[in-house]
Write a protein that holds these residues in place. Sequence first.
Motif, PDB file in Angstrom:
ATOM      1  N   GLU A 195      30.494   3.372  -5.220  1.00 46.59           N
ATOM      2  CA  GLU A 195      30.199   2.334  -4.229  1.00 46.59           C
ATOM      3  C   GLU A 195      30.332   0.981  -4.911  1.00 46.59           C
ATOM      4  O   GLU A 195      30.050   0.839  -6.109  1.00 46.59           O
ATOM      5  CB  GLU A 195      28.813   2.522  -3.624  1.00 46.59           C
ATOM      6  N   GLU A 196      30.786  -0.007  -4.164  1.00 45.92           N
ATOM      7  CA  GLU A 196      30.958  -1.344  -4.731  1.00 45.92           C
ATOM      8  C   GLU A 196      29.630  -1.902  -5.200  1.00 45.92           C
ATOM      9  O   GLU A 196      28.602  -1.706  -4.568  1.00 45.92           O
ATOM     10  CB  GLU A 196      31.584  -2.281  -3.707  1.00 45.92           C
ATOM     11  N   SER A 197      29.669  -2.598  -6.316  1.00 45.93           N
ATOM     12  CA  SER A 197      28.496  -3.243  -6.894  1.00 45.93           C
ATOM     13  C   SER A 197      28.613  -4.753  -6.672  1.00 45.93           C
ATOM     14  O   SER A 197      29.717  -5.293  -6.673  1.00 45.93           O
ATOM     15  CB  SER A 197      28.443  -2.947  -8.394  1.00 45.93           C
ATOM     16  N   PRO A 198      27.482  -5.442  -6.520  1.00 48.46           N
ATOM     17  CA  PRO A 198      27.533  -6.899  -6.357  1.00 48.46           C
ATOM     18  C   PRO A 198      27.651  -7.658  -7.684  1.00 48.46           C
ATOM     19  O   PRO A 198      27.716  -8.887  -7.686  1.00 48.46           O
ATOM     20  CB  PRO A 198      26.199  -7.210  -5.672  1.00 48.46           C
ATOM     21  N   GLY A 216      41.415 -11.744 -14.114  1.00 48.97           N
ATOM     22  CA  GLY A 216      41.009 -12.218 -12.800  1.00 48.97           C
ATOM     23  C   GLY A 216      39.624 -11.767 -12.395  1.00 48.97           C
ATOM     24  O   GLY A 216      38.806 -11.381 -13.237  1.00 48.97           O
ATOM     25  N   VAL A 217      39.375 -11.789 -11.081  1.00 51.97           N
ATOM     26  CA  VAL A 217      38.068 -11.424 -10.529  1.00 51.97           C
ATOM     27  C   VAL A 217      37.944  -9.902 -10.542  1.00 51.97           C
ATOM     28  O   VAL A 217      38.805  -9.185 -10.039  1.00 51.97           O
ATOM     29  CB  VAL A 217      37.887 -11.971  -9.101  1.00 51.97           C
ATOM     30  N   CYS A 218      36.835  -9.446 -11.094  1.00 55.18           N
ATOM     31  CA  CYS A 218      36.571  -8.018 -11.268  1.00 55.18           C
ATOM     32  C   CYS A 218      35.674  -7.491 -10.151  1.00 55.18           C
ATOM     33  O   CYS A 218      34.763  -8.189  -9.697  1.00 55.18           O
ATOM     34  CB  CYS A 218      35.884  -7.823 -12.618  1.00 55.18           C
ATOM     35  N   GLN A 219      35.930  -6.256  -9.749  1.00 54.78           N
ATOM     36  CA  GLN A 219      35.043  -5.548  -8.826  1.00 54.78           C
ATOM     37  C   GLN A 219      34.415  -4.401  -9.596  1.00 54.78           C
ATOM     38  O   GLN A 219      35.121  -3.529 -10.101  1.00 54.78           O
ATOM     39  CB  GLN A 219      35.819  -4.987  -7.625  1.00 54.78           C
ATOM     40  N   TYR A 220      33.080  -4.426  -9.723  1.00 50.88           N
ATOM     41  CA  TYR A 220      32.378  -3.323 -10.370  1.00 50.88           C
ATOM     42  C   TYR A 220      32.021  -2.261  -9.338  1.00 50.88           C
ATOM     43  O   TYR A 220      31.885  -2.543  -8.148  1.00 50.88           O
ATOM     44  CB  TYR A 220      31.092  -3.815 -11.039  1.00 50.88           C
ATOM     45  N   TYR A 221      31.846  -1.028  -9.839  1.00 48.21           N
ATOM     46  CA  TYR A 221      31.443   0.102  -9.000  1.00 48.21           C
ATOM     47  C   TYR A 221      30.296   0.840  -9.666  1.00 48.21           C
ATOM     48  O   TYR A 221      30.221   0.927 -10.896  1.00 48.21           O
ATOM     49  CB  TYR A 221      32.604   1.087  -8.802  1.00 48.21           C
ATOM     50  N   SER A 222      29.422   1.380  -8.839  1.00 43.62           N
ATOM     51  CA  SER A 222      28.317   2.226  -9.293  1.00 43.62           C
ATOM     52  C   SER A 222      28.520   3.612  -8.709  1.00 43.62           C
ATOM     53  O   SER A 222      29.206   3.784  -7.698  1.00 43.62           O
ATOM     54  CB  SER A 222      26.982   1.654  -8.808  1.00 43.62           C
ATOM     55  N   VAL A 223      27.908   4.604  -9.340  1.00 42.68           N
ATOM     56  CA  VAL A 223      27.944   5.955  -8.797  1.00 42.68           C
ATOM     57  C   VAL A 223      26.917   6.029  -7.685  1.00 42.68           C
ATOM     58  O   VAL A 223      25.775   5.580  -7.859  1.00 42.68           O
ATOM     59  CB  VAL A 223      27.641   7.002  -9.889  1.00 42.68           C
ATOM     60  N   PRO A 252      24.083   5.912 -11.931  1.00 38.89           N
ATOM     61  CA  PRO A 252      24.128   4.692 -12.740  1.00 38.89           C
ATOM     62  C   PRO A 252      24.950   3.579 -12.077  1.00 38.89           C
ATOM     63  O   PRO A 252      25.908   3.843 -11.354  1.00 38.89           O
ATOM     64  CB  PRO A 252      24.777   5.134 -14.043  1.00 38.89           C
ATOM     65  N   SER A 253      24.552   2.350 -12.374  1.00 40.29           N
ATOM     66  CA  SER A 253      25.247   1.199 -11.808  1.00 40.29           C
ATOM     67  C   SER A 253      26.296   0.664 -12.768  1.00 40.29           C
ATOM     68  O   SER A 253      26.207   0.845 -13.985  1.00 40.29           O
ATOM     69  CB  SER A 253      24.250   0.104 -11.447  1.00 40.29           C
ATOM     70  N   ASP A 254      27.285   0.023 -12.191  1.00 31.89           N
ATOM     71  CA  ASP A 254      28.334  -0.684 -12.934  1.00 31.89           C
ATOM     72  C   ASP A 254      29.010   0.199 -13.986  1.00 31.89           C
ATOM     73  O   ASP A 254      29.227  -0.223 -15.115  1.00 31.89           O
ATOM     74  CB  ASP A 254      27.772  -1.949 -13.578  1.00 31.89           C
ATOM     75  N   ILE A 255      29.401   1.416 -13.593  1.00 33.54           N
ATOM     76  CA  ILE A 255      30.045   2.322 -14.545  1.00 33.54           C
ATOM     77  C   ILE A 255      31.562   2.262 -14.487  1.00 33.54           C
ATOM     78  O   ILE A 255      32.232   2.879 -15.303  1.00 33.54           O
ATOM     79  CB  ILE A 255      29.573   3.784 -14.361  1.00 33.54           C
ATOM     80  N   ALA A 256      32.079   1.519 -13.514  1.00 38.86           N
ATOM     81  CA  ALA A 256      33.531   1.404 -13.371  1.00 38.86           C
ATOM     82  C   ALA A 256      33.874  -0.008 -12.908  1.00 38.86           C
ATOM     83  O   ALA A 256      33.026  -0.706 -12.365  1.00 38.86           O
ATOM     84  CB  ALA A 256      34.035   2.429 -12.360  1.00 38.86           C
ATOM     85  N   PRO A 310      31.550   3.508 -21.273  1.00 40.49           N
ATOM     86  CA  PRO A 310      31.329   4.675 -22.141  1.00 40.49           C
ATOM     87  C   PRO A 310      30.379   5.748 -21.591  1.00 40.49           C
ATOM     88  O   PRO A 310      30.366   6.865 -22.121  1.00 40.49           O
ATOM     89  CB  PRO A 310      30.748   4.064 -23.424  1.00 40.49           C
ATOM     90  N   ARG A 311      29.623   5.462 -20.545  1.00 37.93           N
ATOM     91  CA  ARG A 311      28.783   6.502 -19.960  1.00 37.93           C
ATOM     92  C   ARG A 311      29.610   7.569 -19.247  1.00 37.93           C
ATOM     93  O   ARG A 311      29.138   8.659 -18.980  1.00 37.93           O
ATOM     94  CB  ARG A 311      27.768   5.906 -18.973  1.00 37.93           C
ATOM     95  N   VAL A 312      30.853   7.246 -18.980  1.00 34.23           N
ATOM     96  CA  VAL A 312      31.796   8.165 -18.346  1.00 34.23           C
ATOM     97  C   VAL A 312      32.714   8.699 -19.433  1.00 34.23           C
ATOM     98  O   VAL A 312      33.282   7.936 -20.215  1.00 34.23           O
ATOM     99  CB  VAL A 312      32.615   7.465 -17.250  1.00 34.23           C
TER     100      VAL A 312
END
Length: 97
Positions: free
Chosen positions: A38-41, A50-57, A61-65, A91-93
């Motif tokens: 899911e998208e993270s804020p 450029g502008v990055c979009q973070y994702y959480s599971v 865990p948050s911000d893993i991608a 690295p958590r993945v």
Amino acid sequence: MQAVLGDRVIATAEDDDLIRIEGNWYFPPASIDWASLEESPTPYTCPWKGVCQYYSVAGGPSDIAWSYPEPYAGAAERVGKDFAGYVAFDPRVTVSA
């Protein structure tokens, strides 16, 4: 290659379809199990990508991608391939063949 968190496979792609940038493997968008993320804020902008979009599971865990949906002009040339929308993992993945 696969990106795995615990027993959850988040991405699977052929080695030739991945892009290596700054020590991270970036998986093509079609290889991602989007139902797991899911998208993270969390905000971040890379000076050259450029502008990055973070994702959480989802439920984990948050911000893993992260991904760069619209890289800056010149970023693809610097990498040698268009990486728009490709997803990398922290690295958590575990990313392995």
